[in-house]
Design a protein around this motif. Structure first.
Motif, short mmCIF file in Angstrom:
data_model
loop_
_atom_site.label_atom_id
_atom_site.label_comp_id
_atom_site.label_asym_id
_atom_site.label_seq_id
_atom_site.Cartn_x
_atom_site.Cartn_y
_atom_site.Cartn_z
N GLY A 45 0.83 -1.21 0.00
CA GLY A 45 0.00 0.00 0.00
C GLY A 45 0.86 1.26 0.00
O GLY A 45 0.59 2.21 -0.75
N HIS A 46 1.92 1.25 0.82
CA HIS A 46 2.79 2.43 0.89
C HIS A 46 3.54 2.63 -0.44
O HIS A 46 3.75 3.75 -0.88
N ALA A 47 3.92 1.51 -1.05
CA ALA A 47 4.64 1.61 -2.34
C ALA A 47 3.73 2.24 -3.39
O ALA A 47 4.17 3.04 -4.22
N GLU A 48 2.43 1.88 -3.33
CA GLU A 48 1.49 2.48 -4.30
C GLU A 48 1.33 3.96 -4.05
O GLU A 48 1.40 4.78 -4.97
N ILE A 49 1.14 4.32 -2.78
CA ILE A 49 0.95 5.75 -2.44
C ILE A 49 2.19 6.55 -2.85
O ILE A 49 2.10 7.65 -3.39
N GLN A 50 3.36 5.94 -2.62
CA GLN A 50 4.62 6.63 -2.93
C GLN A 50 4.93 6.61 -4.43
O GLN A 50 5.84 7.27 -4.89
#
Ligand SMILES: C[S@@+](CC[C@H](N)C(=O)[O-])C[C@H]1O[C@@H](n2cnc3c(N)ncnc32)[C@H](O)[C@@H]1O
Length: 247
Positions: free
Chosen positions: A78-83
């Motif tokens: 999820g964080h990789a997508e947001i970033q």
């Protein structure tokens, strides 16, 4: 309630699952001075906080993250997508011990996860095999800041041999064919921030989510806090070594 889920909740307000501040994570990664198109491997990556920070700093780097925790890896994804870096990281749900030595990396990260290999010595020996000549490793490991008291050992459920002192920790890492080219030794305020976050976030979750799981979460928080406050606070240190493979 699974142990992994408790750990996942406990780290919500301190995503780096080690007593290292975000500023020091950035400093260590900058110091690595990775080459263009660097390849990064993060063993026991958890929510991949180290690697996601590295991908932000090194815009053409790509990475593999390995962990056994589905919750942590879902958060990492999820964080990789947001970033906006999801195309530059591959996450592998498997034991780090089974991750094949199929390519050579510029940086291997293993912070707070040497237990995955059975301790520091087998970890550095294994990490070396993943590295290119002169490649770098970031290894985060506990050490005895002071001789452990009997109460600290009992509360941690450990033996004095579980950790070395700082000099011994460096010696073991270097004995696997590394030079320590930099290191960061966490200070007490980083430990406090980490532990107050761990225990406080869990207690707050328990209060705000009444039910059978709340009791499990509360018990885990209080047990952990007692282990820290009556046990290893000021006794257990933490160092993140920036190691360079010799040759
Ligand atoms: C203290 S956390 C550190 C996470 C991350 N390196 C960080 O600093 O934020 C330890 C991690 O090791 C993982 N782990 C434990 N045993 C493992 C194994 N055999 N293979 C891969 N990961 C493992 C846990 O699931 C957890 O995410």
């Amino acid at each position: 309630m699974e142990r992994q889920f408790i750990s996942h909740l406990a780290h919500r307000d301190h995503p780096i699952a080690a007593p290292v501040s975000g500023a020091q994570v950035t400093r260590l990664l900058r110091r690595a001075r990775l080459p263009e198109g660097a390849r990064i491997l993060d063993l026991g990556c958890g929510e991949a906080s180290w690697t996601l920070r590295a991908l932000a700093l090194y815009e053409d780097a790509t990475a593999d993250g390995v962990d056994i925790s589905a919750d942590a890896l879902n958060t990492a994804e999820g964080h990789a997508e947001i970033q906006g870096v999801w195309e530059r990281i591959r996450l592998h749900k498997r034991s780090a011990e089974d991750f094949p030595v199929a390519e050579r990396y510029d940086l291997v990260v293993c912070v707070g996860a040497t237990h995955a290999f059975g301790g520091l010595r087998p970890t550095v020996e294994r990490v070396r095999r993943y590295l290119r000549p002169n490649g770098l490793a970031l290894i985060g490991e506990g050490f005895w800041e002071r001789e452990p008291t009997p109460e600290a050992l009992t509360r941690l459920g450990t033996e004095p041999s579980e950790y070395l002192d700082l000099a011994g920790t460096v010696a073991v890492a270097e004995s696997a064919g590394f030079d320590t080219v930099y290191a960061y030794t966490s200070d007490l305020s980083e430990w406090d921030d980490y532990e107050w976050s761990w225990t406080g976030t869990l207690l707050r979750w328990a209060n705000e989510n009444p039910g059978p799981d709340a009791e499990t979460a509360r018990a885990a928080a209080l047990e952990h806090r007692a282990m820290w406050l009556h046990g290893y606070r000021g006794i257990l240190g933490f160092v993140t070594l920036l190691l360079q493979r010799r040759g």
